[in-house]
Design a protein around this motif. Sequence first.
Motif, PDB file in Angstrom:
ATOM      1  N   ALA A  58       0.831  -1.174   0.033  1.00 17.52           N
ATOM      2  CA  ALA A  58       0.075   0.116  -0.151  1.00 17.52           C
ATOM      3  C   ALA A  58       0.829   1.206   0.006  1.00 17.52           C
ATOM      4  CB  ALA A  58      -1.078  -0.075   1.188  1.00 17.52           C
ATOM      5  N   ASP A  59       1.989   1.186   0.798  1.00 18.61           N
ATOM      6  CA  ASP A  59       2.925   2.372   0.658  1.00 18.61           C
ATOM      7  C   ASP A  59       3.490   2.493  -0.458  1.00 18.61           C
ATOM      8  OD1 ASP A  59       2.528   2.912   3.516  1.00 18.61           O
ATOM      9  OD2 ASP A  59       4.240   1.997   4.175  1.00 18.61           O
ATOM     10  N   ARG A  60       3.910   1.573  -1.415  1.00 16.25           N
ATOM     11  CA  ARG A  60       4.554   1.655  -2.516  1.00 16.25           C
ATOM     12  C   ARG A  60       3.440   2.053  -3.387  1.00 16.25           C
ATOM     13  NH1 ARG A  60       7.231  -3.417  -1.734  1.00 16.25           N
ATOM     14  NH2 ARG A  60       5.357  -4.527  -2.655  1.00 16.25           N
ATOM     15  N   ASP A  66       1.638   9.269  -5.958  1.00 17.46           N
ATOM     16  CA  ASP A  66       2.138  10.740  -5.547  1.00 17.46           C
ATOM     17  C   ASP A  66       2.928  11.177  -6.741  1.00 17.46           C
ATOM     18  OD1 ASP A  66       0.650  10.983  -3.295  1.00 17.46           O
ATOM     19  OD2 ASP A  66       2.277  10.297  -2.026  1.00 17.46           O
ATOM     20  N   GLN A  67       3.937  10.291  -7.115  1.00 19.11           N
ATOM     21  CA  GLN A  67       4.968  10.476  -8.036  1.00 19.11           C
ATOM     22  C   GLN A  67       4.288  10.773  -9.431  1.00 19.11           C
ATOM     23  OE1 GLN A  67       7.768   7.261  -8.198  1.00 19.11           O
ATOM     24  NE2 GLN A  67       8.616   7.978  -6.173  1.00 19.11           N
ATOM     25  N   SER A  68       3.325   9.932  -9.981  1.00 23.91           N
ATOM     26  CA  SER A  68       2.475  10.135 -11.068  1.00 23.91           C
ATOM     27  C   SER A  68       1.842  11.566 -11.084  1.00 23.91           C
ATOM     28  CB  SER A  68       1.349   9.150 -11.398  1.00 23.91           C
ATOM     29  OG  SER A  68       2.161   7.860 -11.318  1.00 23.91           O
ATOM     30  N   ARG A  69       1.237  12.094  -9.754  1.00 28.40           N
ATOM     31  CA  ARG A  69       0.776  13.098  -9.851  1.00 28.40           C
ATOM     32  C   ARG A  69       1.643  14.356  -9.999  1.00 28.40           C
ATOM     33  NH1 ARG A  69      -3.221  11.764  -4.867  1.00 28.40           N
ATOM     34  NH2 ARG A  69      -4.944  10.833  -6.124  1.00 28.40           N
ATOM     35  N   LYS A  70       2.874  14.485  -9.557  1.00 22.36           N
ATOM     36  CA  LYS A  70       3.835  15.310  -9.559  1.00 22.36           C
ATOM     37  C   LYS A  70       4.292  15.520 -10.787  1.00 22.36           C
ATOM     38  CE  LYS A  70       5.550  14.912  -4.676  1.00 22.36           C
ATOM     39  NZ  LYS A  70       6.565  14.590  -4.019  1.00 22.36           N
ATOM     40  N   LYS A  71       4.489  14.224 -11.671  1.00 16.88           N
ATOM     41  CA  LYS A  71       4.937  14.453 -12.804  1.00 16.88           C
ATOM     42  C   LYS A  71       3.784  14.968 -13.931  1.00 16.88           C
ATOM     43  CE  LYS A  71       7.977  10.429 -12.888  1.00 16.88           C
ATOM     44  NZ  LYS A  71       8.354   9.109 -13.324  1.00 16.88           N
ATOM     45  N   SER A  72       2.764  14.763 -13.557  1.00 18.07           N
ATOM     46  CA  SER A  72       1.418  15.408 -14.313  1.00 18.07           C
ATOM     47  C   SER A  72       1.452  16.570 -14.047  1.00 18.07           C
ATOM     48  CB  SER A  72       0.046  14.401 -13.812  1.00 18.07           C
ATOM     49  OG  SER A  72      -0.888  15.117 -14.910  1.00 18.07           O
ATOM     50  N   LYS A  73       1.603  17.171 -12.927  1.00 19.32           N
ATOM     51  CA  LYS A  73       1.466  18.603 -12.630  1.00 19.32           C
ATOM     52  C   LYS A  73       2.539  19.480 -13.487  1.00 19.32           C
ATOM     53  CE  LYS A  73      -1.080  18.502  -8.334  1.00 19.32           C
ATOM     54  NZ  LYS A  73      -0.911  18.764  -6.832  1.00 19.32           N
TER      55      LYS A  73
END
Length: 82
Positions: A58-60, A66-73
Amino acid sequence: MGIADKQIRVSEAVKREIERRRREGESYNDVLERTFATRPSTDRDLFAGFGILSDEEADRVRENVDQSRKKSKERMRRIDIE
């Protein structure tokens, strides 16, 4: 439910899975009925799927989201600048 009408044999893995899905006060029969019941799509089991992932998994997943959201932004900012 009272005394069992029938007995069935299941593997240890299946027994563990039934036990994992048991809610407080449920019998094995209750779990199986809930699992195999055909229900209208509006009456879904809201607890289905909970507990499938280990804490580490779940942590992974959270970290990847979170990383995908940052890259998308970041991509959206670059597009907006150009």
